[in-house]
Enzyme design. Structure first.
Site, PDB file in Angstrom:
ATOM      1  N   LYS A   1      -3.068  -5.441  -1.062  1.00 29.30           N
ATOM      2  CA  LYS A   1      -3.025  -6.550  -0.117  1.00 29.30           C
ATOM      3  C   LYS A   1      -4.279  -7.424  -0.189  1.00 29.30           C
ATOM      4  CE  LYS A   1       1.031  -6.016   1.766  1.00 29.30           C
ATOM      5  NZ  LYS A   1       2.091  -7.018   1.477  1.00 29.30           N
TER       6      LYS A   1
ATOM      7  N   TYR B   1      -2.597   0.582  -0.867  1.00 31.96           N
ATOM      8  CA  TYR B   1      -2.066  -0.554  -0.106  1.00 31.96           C
ATOM      9  C   TYR B   1      -3.167  -1.574   0.208  1.00 31.96           C
ATOM     10  CZ  TYR B   1       0.640  -2.826   3.663  1.00 31.96           C
ATOM     11  OH  TYR B   1       1.306  -3.716   4.471  1.00 31.96           O
TER      12      TYR B   1
END
Length: 315
Positions: free
Chosen positions: A164, A160
């Site tokens: 991001k 993640y």
């Protein structure tokens, strides 16, 4: 305010991952400000409910039921905007999944699934939307959703964090590449009550208040910049509007009562050694010269005020 006077009147938006949660809040606010919206979710019933809720409030919406990541989904989304509403002005890339686990337990599938939806899905959707906007001479708005994890890292979120951080890096590049076409590209870093934060004991008092329809304690809204989905949606609609035509290449944090402009990575300290930084030079001089400039990792939260503590699950 009549619909013709609304800031986004005549505009058409796509919001990926908008069947519920933050994505639905973004889509609902864009519709409230006058835009027609293409809803996207992997579940047909969820997508249909989202469309119905927007239409019940007087907005216009259609749904595309498909997983974000493949180029074909990006094409379906842009085609849905053009075929149902005649154009595309706004893209919000919100779709995402989580596969949290520590590095040494993270499987290839855990990593690839998150990267495919968040990072590749953002790329394919923005590529398709930007191509349409350029070909039709539309000064569009690209709004990509980042995360504090991508800015600072977070335990158990290798996949993640990579996705991001990569999204913000792409946004900076797209701001350069799309400037001539009048298309802006920005990243929004939301901090809000979501399915993910609902499981964290630290945020329990805020999440409980939100679920009951009560105001969140001021500590969360002000000190932490932690609020509701609706607190984030206003920034999405603003960046989608003509009023934000001069804002591009930015990473903007929002949550609760707080709005932030995140800095781009930049050197915080610079040192020079004649002959270069050899191993011996680093061994003797690095700590002395740079120790106070080394950067922290992860988010550091202050202690919860008395009365806001909640026991951990299972305690």
């Amino acid at each position: 305010m009549s619909s013709n006077d609304s800031p986004l009147s005549g505009k058409v938006a796509i919001v990926t991952g908008s069947g519920r949660g933050l994505g639905l809040a973004y889509a609902a606010e864009l519709a409230r400000q006058g835009a027609a919206v293409v809803i996207n979710d992997v579940d047909a019933a969820t997508a249909a409910d989202a469309v119905a809720s927007i239409e019940a409030a007087g907005g216009r919406a259609v749904a595309v039921v498909a997983p974000v990541g493949p180029t074909e989904t990006a094409r379906q989304l842009v085609a849905a905007a053009a075929e149902n509403f005649g154009r595309l002005d706004i893209l919000v890339t919100n779709a995402g999944v989580l596969r949290d686990t520590v590095l040494w337990k993270m499987s290839d599938d855990d990593f690839d699934t998150v990267i495919n939806v968040h990072l590749r899905g953002t790329f394919t959707c923005v590529r398709e939307a930007a191509t349409y906007m350029r070909e039709n001479e539309i000064a569009g708005r690209i709004i990509c959703i980042g995360s504090p994890t991508g800015q600072r890292g977070n335990f158990g979120q290798t996949n993640y964090a990579a996705a991001k951080a990569g999204i913000v890096g792409m946004v900076r590049t797209w701001a350069l590449e799309l400037k001539r076409a009048g298309i802006t590209a920005n990243a929004v870093i939301p901090v809000a009550a979501t399915a993910m934060t609902a499981t964290v004991p630290y945020f329990a008092a805020a999440v409980e208040a939100d679920e009951k329809g009560e105001p969140m304690p001021a500590f969360f809204r002000h000190d932490l910049g932690f609020g509701t989905s609706e607190d984030v949606a206003g920034l999405i609609a603003y960046l989608a509007s003509d009023a934000a035509a001069g804002i591009t290449g930015q990473a903007l944090g929002v949550g609760g009562d707080r709005l932030q402009v995140w800095s781009h990575p930049d050197a915080v300290a610079t040192g020079y050694r004649k002959g270069g930084w050899t191993f011996d030079a680093l061994e003797s001089g690095f700590i002395e010269e740079f120790a106070e400039s080394l950067q922290g990792v992860g988010e550091k939260f202050p202690p919860l005020p008395e009365g806001l503590q909640r026991p951990a699950a299972g305690a």
